[in-house]
Every structure is written in C-alpha cells, then in structure tokens.
Motif scaffolding. Structure first.
Motif, mmCIF file in Angstrom:
data_model
loop_
_atom_site.group_PDB
_atom_site.id
_atom_site.type_symbol
_atom_site.label_atom_id
_atom_site.label_comp_id
_atom_site.label_asym_id
_atom_site.label_seq_id
_atom_site.Cartn_x
_atom_site.Cartn_y
_atom_site.Cartn_z
ATOM 1 N N ALA A 4 26.248 41.324 29.290
ATOM 2 C CA ALA A 4 25.983 42.270 30.653
ATOM 3 C C ALA A 4 27.462 42.250 31.186
ATOM 4 O O ALA A 4 27.738 41.087 31.466
ATOM 5 C CB ALA A 4 24.908 42.257 31.366
ATOM 6 N N ILE A 5 27.954 43.530 31.887
ATOM 7 C CA ILE A 5 29.091 43.247 32.720
ATOM 8 C C ILE A 5 28.901 44.026 33.900
ATOM 9 O O ILE A 5 28.115 45.216 33.800
ATOM 10 C CB ILE A 5 30.387 44.050 31.957
ATOM 11 N N GLU A 162 36.530 56.474 35.860
ATOM 12 C CA GLU A 162 35.518 57.145 35.366
ATOM 13 C C GLU A 162 34.880 56.145 33.733
ATOM 14 O O GLU A 162 35.788 55.594 33.363
ATOM 15 C CB GLU A 162 36.110 58.452 34.678
ATOM 16 N N ILE A 163 33.566 56.441 33.664
ATOM 17 C CA ILE A 163 33.096 55.870 32.470
ATOM 18 C C ILE A 163 31.761 56.865 32.155
ATOM 19 O O ILE A 163 30.946 57.129 33.183
ATOM 20 C CB ILE A 163 32.473 54.629 32.912
ATOM 21 N N ASN A 164 31.652 56.801 30.845
ATOM 22 C CA ASN A 164 30.539 57.599 30.373
ATOM 23 C C ASN A 164 29.193 57.015 30.852
ATOM 24 O O ASN A 164 29.096 55.912 30.887
ATOM 25 C CB ASN A 164 30.508 57.631 28.938
ATOM 26 N N THR A 169 25.271 52.345 31.392
ATOM 27 C CA THR A 169 24.155 51.978 31.525
ATOM 28 C C THR A 169 23.880 50.520 30.332
ATOM 29 O O THR A 169 23.446 49.561 30.788
ATOM 30 C CB THR A 169 22.826 52.938 31.191
ATOM 31 N N CYS A 170 24.556 50.697 29.338
ATOM 32 C CA CYS A 170 24.522 49.914 28.213
ATOM 33 C C CYS A 170 25.241 48.642 28.733
ATOM 34 O O CYS A 170 24.801 47.459 28.609
ATOM 35 C CB CYS A 170 25.141 50.363 26.983
ATOM 36 N N LEU A 171 26.342 48.622 29.078
ATOM 37 C CA LEU A 171 27.410 47.583 29.646
ATOM 38 C C LEU A 171 26.452 46.759 30.710
ATOM 39 O O LEU A 171 26.598 45.453 31.021
ATOM 40 C CB LEU A 171 28.599 48.124 30.105
ATOM 41 N N LEU A 172 25.995 47.339 31.846
ATOM 42 C CA LEU A 172 25.242 46.830 32.723
ATOM 43 C C LEU A 172 23.997 45.954 32.306
ATOM 44 O O LEU A 172 23.750 44.914 32.977
ATOM 45 C CB LEU A 172 24.704 47.811 33.970
ATOM 46 N N ASP A 179 19.478 48.185 21.310
ATOM 47 C CA ASP A 179 18.783 47.662 22.354
ATOM 48 C C ASP A 179 18.129 48.711 23.378
ATOM 49 O O ASP A 179 17.229 48.878 24.120
ATOM 50 C CB ASP A 179 19.693 46.759 23.085
ATOM 51 N N TYR A 180 19.312 49.924 23.574
ATOM 52 C CA TYR A 180 19.029 50.939 24.351
ATOM 53 C C TYR A 180 17.602 51.733 24.020
ATOM 54 O O TYR A 180 16.854 51.812 24.857
ATOM 55 C CB TYR A 180 20.172 51.809 24.716
ATOM 56 N N LEU A 181 17.787 51.839 22.818
ATOM 57 C CA LEU A 181 16.546 52.758 22.350
ATOM 58 C C LEU A 181 15.233 51.923 22.658
ATOM 59 O O LEU A 181 14.332 52.460 22.889
ATOM 60 C CB LEU A 181 16.536 52.941 20.836
#
Length: 200
Positions: A4-5, A162-164, A169-172, A179-181
């Motif tokens: 995580a970042i 800007e970031i998608n 969400t994935c990076l945080l 993992d997201y799914l």
C-alpha cells in the motif's frame, strides 16, 4: 509486506533528462527473467556503468549525495516500448514514486499496476523540485496519494495531481486487480442475489 502507498515523505534522486525511454530504463538484454525481482541492479544500466562494469561517477544514481524513494525525472518519461520491466526495475531499485511533467501512457499504467506511483506536475513545478533538490540534496518531498498532492515542505509550495479513482483505491489498499475483486466480493454476491430475485 504491505504494498500500500499513501503518504510518502522522502528525499529524492534528480534525473534531469527529458525523453527517457524504456530501453534506457532497462536495456532489452536484461528482459529474459520472468519474475519481478533483481531488475533494480540493471536500472539505467548503460548510463550507470562502463562496459567493464565500473560505475560512472558522473551519473546521479552513483552519486551518494542523492538517495530516497522518489525519482524526479524530466519531461516525457517512459516513452518507447511497452515493456512492463521498466516499472519493475524502478520499483525494485527502491523507488515508490516517479515525478515528471509528462509520462508515456503505457509506462504510467504499468507503474500503477506495480505499486509505483507516477505523479504528473506542471513543467514549472517540476523545475522547482529540481532546483530545490539540487540546491539541497537533503530536501524532502511529501507526496499524499489520498489528498493527491505533492509538497515541497522547505518552501510550502504544493501542487495537485490526477489519478484514476480505481487505481487510487488499489494503491491505498495494496490491492492488485484480483485483491480488489475479493475486497468487493460481498457486494458482488449481493448484486447477484438481487439479480436472481428480479429474474426468477
């Protein structure tokens, strides 16, 4: 170890060159490996080392004055071929963030998929970062993914980036796509049950 970042406060390595392509980041002859480990030692290989393997003293990554988790690069970083290994090499070398005023799209996406945060700033703000770091290599830069800001604490100057939203969400959370799914599994199951009910 968490991938995580969120907030990164670090000194930076200034690579003040424009149009750095992926073959310069990781030369093609080092692409044989399939795992992501070990690429960092060949990051910028032809710029860092002589043909006999001796480090080139005038290259910034060989200068002990500069270190940190943030790589600051010139405009149009990551152009050229689409190799994902370029992001692997930068991440494996210990960087979590790359700052530039323009990234090639494929490199940007590869970085986001490999927990390397590409931060796009204006040309003007980029030059301020270079000036601050070159004036004082101990200068720290603060990057907040949650707030989408990059700050020079020494002057208080700040810029947004800007970031998608999905990638944010994935990076945080340290998620890759799978993992997201898994993280929204309950929502998916609930949706499916509702869908079954309305169609039964």
């Amino acid at each position: 170890m968490s991938k995580a970042i969120n907030k990164i406060i670090s000194t930076a390595v200034p690579l003040n060159r424009e149009n750095v392509d992926t073959d310069q980041i990781i030369p093609a002859r080092f692409l044989k490996a399939t795992s992501r480990d070990g690429f960092g030692e060949n990051l910028f290989r032809d710029w860092r080392f002589e043909s006999n393997g001796q480090p080139k003293k005038d290259f910034v990554l060989n200068d002990p004055t500069y270190s940190g988790k943030i790589l600051v690069a010139g405009k149009n970083f990551g152009c050229g071929s689409s190799r994902e290994h370029a992001a692997w090499a930068i991440k494996d070398a210990g960087f979590d963030v790359v700052v530039s005023s323009f990234f090639a799209d494929i490199f940007k996406n590869n970085s986001l998929n490999n927990f390397l945060l590409p931060v796009t700033v204006s040309d003007e703000f980029l030059q301020k970062i270079f000036a601050a770091v070159e004036h004082d290599p101990a200068t720290k830069i603060e990057v907040s993914l949650e707030a989408q800001t990059i700050t020079l604490p020494s002057t208080g100057e700040k810029a947004t980036f800007e970031i998608n939203n999905y990638k944010k969400t994935c990076l945080l959370n340290g998620y890759d796509d799978i993992d997201y799914l898994i993280s929204i599994r309950q929502d998916i199951e609930t949706f499916e049950k509702l869908h079954e009910t309305t169609h039964s």
